[in-house]
Scaffold this motif. Structure first.
Motif, short mmCIF file in Angstrom:
data_model
loop_
_atom_site.label_atom_id
_atom_site.label_comp_id
_atom_site.label_asym_id
_atom_site.label_seq_id
_atom_site.Cartn_x
_atom_site.Cartn_y
_atom_site.Cartn_z
N ALA A 140 -6.77 3.13 -2.97
CA ALA A 140 -6.15 2.07 -2.16
C ALA A 140 -4.66 2.31 -1.99
O ALA A 140 -4.12 2.17 -0.88
N ILE A 141 -3.98 2.67 -3.05
CA ILE A 141 -2.54 2.94 -2.99
C ILE A 141 -2.27 4.12 -2.07
O ILE A 141 -1.37 4.08 -1.22
N ASP A 142 -3.06 5.19 -2.21
CA ASP A 142 -2.88 6.37 -1.36
C ASP A 142 -3.17 6.05 0.10
O ASP A 142 -2.46 6.51 1.00
N LEU A 143 -4.23 5.27 0.35
CA LEU A 143 -4.56 4.89 1.74
C LEU A 143 -3.48 3.99 2.33
O LEU A 143 -3.12 4.15 3.50
N ALA A 144 -2.99 3.04 1.54
CA ALA A 144 -1.93 2.15 2.02
C ALA A 144 -0.71 2.97 2.44
O ALA A 144 -0.11 2.71 3.49
N ARG A 145 -0.36 3.94 1.65
CA ARG A 145 0.77 4.81 1.96
C ARG A 145 0.50 5.59 3.26
O ARG A 145 1.37 5.67 4.14
N ALA A 146 -0.70 6.13 3.40
CA ALA A 146 -1.05 6.88 4.60
C ALA A 146 -1.06 5.98 5.84
O ALA A 146 -0.63 6.38 6.92
N LEU A 147 -1.53 4.74 5.68
CA LEU A 147 -1.55 3.80 6.81
C LEU A 147 -0.13 3.40 7.22
O LEU A 147 0.15 3.21 8.39
N GLN A 148 0.77 3.27 6.25
CA GLN A 148 2.16 2.90 6.57
C GLN A 148 2.81 3.98 7.41
O GLN A 148 3.58 3.69 8.32
N THR A 149 2.51 5.23 7.14
CA THR A 149 3.13 6.31 7.91
C THR A 149 2.53 6.41 9.31
O THR A 149 3.17 6.97 10.19
N SER A 150 1.32 5.86 9.52
CA SER A 150 0.71 5.93 10.85
C SER A 150 1.17 4.80 11.75
O SER A 150 0.90 4.80 12.94
#
Length: 151
Positions: A140-150
């Motif tokens: 979840a933390i990794d996905l949240a980070r990836a979504l923020q950059t998109s």
């Protein structure tokens, strides 16, 4: 973030209204949508996308919610492909199980060795095989980070 109406008998609504959600329950949150790691699955990265207000059928979405859904599904797929090794995602809508009638989309990272409806064999089953909470939180933390950059 604005308050949204909730159905007090709905687990999805009650979770969406909470401010103290664990990372696995709040991968992404906007005024219209929330993304969480599915529980009760042995597949790491199995996500659910839920409207923040109580909706039980796809045609009950507002135009704004519907417009926001497509880009969210696309961005979530991109984030999953970056974080979880998968070739693509499957997206499914059922929202019929007892206690889970709140509209939600399953976004499933499709693994090379498991295709088609067999993927649903990874939902439920022996709790000893379910993705551990700590793993769900890290994804979840990794996905949240990836979504923020998109965005």
């Amino acid at each position: 973030m604005r308050a949204v109406p909730v159905d007090r008998d709905c687990l999805s609504c009650m979770n969406s209204a909470r401010l103290d959600l664990l990372p696995r329950e709040r991968v992404y949150a906007s005024p219209g949508w929330r993304v969480a790691h599915a529980f009760g699955t042995s597949l790491p990265g199995w996500m659910v996308v839920l409207p923040r207000r109580h909706v039980t059928a796809l045609d009950e979405l507002t135009p704004e919610e519907a417009i926001g859904l497509g880009p969210l599904l696309s961005e979530l797929t991109g984030a999953l492909r970056a974080v979880i090794p998968c070739e693509k995602t499957y997206v499914a809508l059922f929202a019929e199980a007892e206690g889970f009638q709140h509209l939600h989309f399953h976004v499933i990272p499709r693994q090379a060795d498991l295709r088609g409806p067999r993927v649903f064999g990874l939902l439920g089953g022996d709790p000893a095989n379910h993705v551990p909470d700590t793993v769900m939180d890290q994804i979840a933390i990794d996905l949240a980070r990836a979504l923020q950059t998109s965005h």
